[in-house]
Write a protein that holds these residues in place. Structure first.
Motif, PDB file in Angstrom:
ATOM      1  N   GLN A 127       0.813  -1.222   0.000  1.00  0.00           N
ATOM      2  CA  GLN A 127       0.000   0.000   0.000  1.00  0.00           C
ATOM      3  C   GLN A 127       0.845   1.270   0.000  1.00  0.00           C
ATOM      4  N   LEU A 128       2.117   1.105  -0.388  1.00  0.00           N
ATOM      5  CA  LEU A 128       3.050   2.237  -0.365  1.00  0.00           C
ATOM      6  C   LEU A 128       3.492   2.615  -1.776  1.00  0.00           C
ATOM      7  N   ILE A 129       3.621   3.922  -1.999  1.00  0.00           N
ATOM      8  CA  ILE A 129       4.227   4.420  -3.233  1.00  0.00           C
ATOM      9  C   ILE A 129       5.539   5.103  -2.846  1.00  0.00           C
ATOM     10  N   GLY A 130       6.621   4.747  -3.522  1.00  0.00           N
ATOM     11  CA  GLY A 130       7.912   5.396  -3.284  1.00  0.00           C
ATOM     12  C   GLY A 130       8.274   6.248  -4.486  1.00  0.00           C
ATOM     13  N   LEU A 131       8.784   7.449  -4.227  1.00  0.00           N
ATOM     14  CA  LEU A 131       9.130   8.375  -5.308  1.00  0.00           C
ATOM     15  C   LEU A 131      10.495   8.997  -5.040  1.00  0.00           C
ATOM     16  N   ILE A 132      11.402   8.822  -5.992  1.00  0.00           N
ATOM     17  CA  ILE A 132      12.740   9.411  -5.869  1.00  0.00           C
ATOM     18  C   ILE A 132      12.868  10.571  -6.860  1.00  0.00           C
ATOM     19  N   LEU A 133      13.301  11.720  -6.323  1.00  0.00           N
ATOM     20  CA  LEU A 133      13.461  12.916  -7.156  1.00  0.00           C
ATOM     21  C   LEU A 133      14.933  13.301  -7.255  1.00  0.00           C
ATOM     22  N   THR A 134      15.163  14.505  -7.752  1.00  0.00           N
ATOM     23  CA  THR A 134      16.505  15.015  -8.005  1.00  0.00           C
ATOM     24  C   THR A 134      17.448  14.897  -6.796  1.00  0.00           C
TER      25      THR A 134
END
Lengths: 200, 297
Positions: A127-134
Motif C-alpha cells: 500500500q506504499l508508493i515510493g518516489l525518488i526525485l533530483t
C-alpha cells in the motif's frame, strides 16, 4: 503482476526522497496535490540541521494540503504532507506512527531517504508508493528497492528532467522501477492514480 | 473431502481465517519479539519497550553483517555467545552526537538556568543517556565559564559500557572539532573551545580539570532507580527511542530525582505533552525544551 497490484491496491502513503535541487522539484509537485488527496505524503529532503527550518513554512504557503513537521508518536493521517525534521532519521513504525532516531548517518545523510523508505515499506507493504526525485548522491536507491520487494509502487523522476540526475539514475540502476516520469507530469500521474481520471 | 495440513500450512490457514495472511514481515516481527525476550532473559537488557522501527533496522543489519540467515539464527547466537551480544549492544549505541548540539539550548541554559543553579552551594547534574560523552563535556565547559564547575558534580550515565569507555577517555577525532567549535561560539562560548583540550596527532583530549567534575557510570533507564538528588537533568534524544510506557517510567524517575524547582532538558523534538508525569513540570523554555519541576503542593 504489477498491473494487477496497481489496480487492486488501495494505497495509504507516498514517501518522497529528494536532495539537491529539491525545493524546485517539491514546488512543482506538492502544491498541485488537491484537497481530498487520499494518502499521506511523507518527505525526506536532505538539508543541514539548524534552528530555523523554513522549508515547512515555505511549502505550507504554497500547498493546498496541510504541511507539517513529522514528530514522534504522531499518527499519520491521509491528506497531510509530513516533512522529516533536520538532524534526525524519520521512521514509520508498524502501527503507522512516526519515530525519530539519531542513529549513524546513512549514505552520509541524516535524515536518510533509505531509512524512511525501508521502515515505511515494512509498515505499508503493497500500500506504499515510493518516489525518488533530483539529487546528487545515491540515497534512496536501496529504500526504493525495499518498497518494490514488498510490492509497493516505485516511481522515479526521469533523470533528464532532474536538476541533479545522479539520485534518479542510482534508483533506476538498483531497481526495476514501475514508472519513470518527467517532473512536470508527476503530480498529475499521482492524482489520476489515486483519485481517478477526473483529476490530474 | 479430506484435508491434509502440515503445521505451517495449518498456521497459515488459521491466520487466513482472521482475515490476514502470514507473510515474511509478520514472521520477522515474531522472531524479533523472541530475540528481545532472549536478551531480557539472558542479559537483563529490556529492549521490549524500545521504539521498534529503528531497532528492527539494526537487527536486520546485524543479521546481514554477520552473515546469518535469519533473526532466529541471531537469537540463538545471542543466547549462547555473550561476545556476539556485545557486538549487538555496540550496534545499539551508535548515535550521531556532537558538542553543543542545538547551540540555542546551551545558550538558554547559560543565560537563564545558571542564575538559578548559582543559588546552590553544591550543584548536581545528571546527564542521562550520555552516549560517548560529547554533551557532558559541553555542559562542563559551560559551567566552567559560568564559574560553577568547581562546585558541580556531573553524573553522566549510559547503559552501554562501550560508549562509557569512549566517554571516560574524553578523546575525539580532530576532524570533528571544527563544527563543535562553531556550535560552542553560537552557544555563547566566551573564549575558544581549544582552550579546553590538548591535541595529540589526530585526536583531541579534554583537560582533566573538566573530567575531574564528571562521574561516568553505568545506569540503565530501563530498570535502575534514582541515585541522587539533582538540580539539573539533561536527557536529550533518548526518549525518542522509547515507547510510551518506558517514557513514562523514565520521566517518573526524573521527577523523583529532581529537587524542588529543578530543571529538566529534553531533545528538541521531545516533549512532556503526552506524558503522565507532565503535570509535575512547567515549561521554562518552550523552544529549548527546558522544563522546571513545579512546587510540591
Amino acid at each position: 503482476m504489477n498491473a494487477f497490484i496497481e489496480k487492486k491496491a488501495t494505497y495509504k502513503a507516498l514517501v518522497v526522497g529528494v536532495s539537491a535541487g529539491g525545493l524546485k522539484a517539491l514546488c512543482s509537485i506538492l502544491p498541485k496535490l488537491p484537497v481530498g488527496f487520499p494518502v499521506s505524503v511523507i518527505v525526506v529532503q536532505h538539508r543541514k540541521h539548524m534552528a530555523g527550518d523554513y522549508l515547512i513554512e515555505y511549502l505550507a504557503k504554497r500547498c493546498q494540503l496541510a504541511v507539517q513537521l513529522a514528530l514522534p508518536s504522531q499518527p499519520i493521517t491521509p491528506g497531510s504532507i509530513y516533512i522529516a525534521p533536520t538532524g534526525y532519521h524519520l521512521l514509520v513504525e508498524r502501527n503507522a506512527t512516526f519515530s525519530l532516531s539519531i542513529d549513524a548517518r546513512v549514505n552520509y545523510s541524516i535524515p536518510a531517504i533509505d531509512v524512511l523508505f525501508e521502515s515505511a515499506a515494512i509498515c505499508y507493504q503493497h500500500q506504499l508508493i515510493g518516489l525518488i526525485l533530483t539529487g546528487a548522491n545515491h540515497d534512496g536507491s536501496l529504500g526504493l528497492k525495499t518498497v518494490k520487494k514488498y510490492h509497493g509502487l516505485t516511481l522515479v523522476q526521469s533523470p533528464d528532467s532532474a536538476e541533479y540526475p545522479e539520485m534518479p539514475d542510482a534508483a533506476i540502476a538498483a531497481t526495476q522501477v514501475d514508472h519513470i516520469l518527467p517532473l512536470s507530469q508527476i503530480a498529475s500521474f499521482l492524482t489520476r492514480l489515486l483519485m481517478g481520471d477526473d483529476h490530474g | 473431502m479430506k484435508y491434509k495440513f502440515n503445521v505451517s500450512q495449518l498456521y497459515l490457514f488459521l491466520n487466513g481465517t482472521q482475515g490476514r495472511t502470514m507473510n515474511q514481515l509478520d514472521l520477522q516481527n515474531f522472531e524479533i519479539n523472541q530475540l528481545l525476550e532472549s536478551i531480557y532473559f539472558r542479559y537483563g537488557y529490556d529492549f521490549r519497550n524500545y521504539a521498534r522501527a529503528s531497532l528492527e533496522r539494526k537487527v536486520i543489519k546485524r543479521v546481514a553483517l554477520s552473515g546469518l540467515s535469519s533473526v532466529t539464527e541471531m537469537n540463538q547466537k545471542v543466547l549462547y555467545e555473550p561476545e556476539f551480544f556485545n557486538l549487538f549492544l555496540k550496534d545499539m549505541s551508535v548515535t550521531v552526537t556532537e558538542m553543543f548540539r542545538d547551540p540555542y539550548v546551551f545558550k538558554k541554559i547559560r543565560q537563564q538556568v545558571c542564575s538559578h543553579l548559582k543559588t546552590y552551594s553544591r550543584i548536581n547534574i545528571w546527564h542521562a543517556g550520555c552516549a560517548t560523552g560529547e554533551e557532558a563535556y559541553s555542559i562542563a565547559v559551560l559551567l566552567a565559564e559560568e564559574d560553577l564547575l568547581k562546585r558541580s558534580r556531573i553524573y553522566a550515565t549510559d547503559y552501554n559500557n562501550h560508549s562509557l569507555e569512549i566517554a571516560k577517555k574524553g578523546s575525539y577525532a580532530i576532524d570533528k572539532i571544527a563544527p563543535y567549535a562553531q556550535n560552542y561560539l553560537e552557544a555563547g562560548g566566551q573564549t575558544c573551545l581549544s582552550d579546553y583540550y590538548q591535541v595529540h596527532q589526530q585526536t583531541i583530549s579534554f583537560h582533566s580539570s573538566l573530567q575531574d567534575h564528571i562521574t561516568f557510570a553505568n545506569h540503565n533507564l530501563m530498570k535502575d532507580q534514582v541515585f541522587a538528588q539533582m538540580h539539573l537533568i539533561m536527557c536529550r534524544n533518548v526518549l525518542i527511542y522509547f515507547n510510551n510506557a518506558l517514557q513514562e517510567r523514565v520521566v517518573g524517575l526524573f521527577k523523583d530525582s529532581l529537587v524542588h524547582r529543578g530543571f529538566l532538558v529534553l531533545g528538541e523534538k521531545e516533549s512532556l505533552e503526552f506524558n503522565a508525569h507532565g503535570k509535575a513540570f512547567e515549561e521554562f523554555g518552550k523552544n529549548e525544551r527546558i522544563y522546571r519541576k513545579k512546587s510540591d503542593l
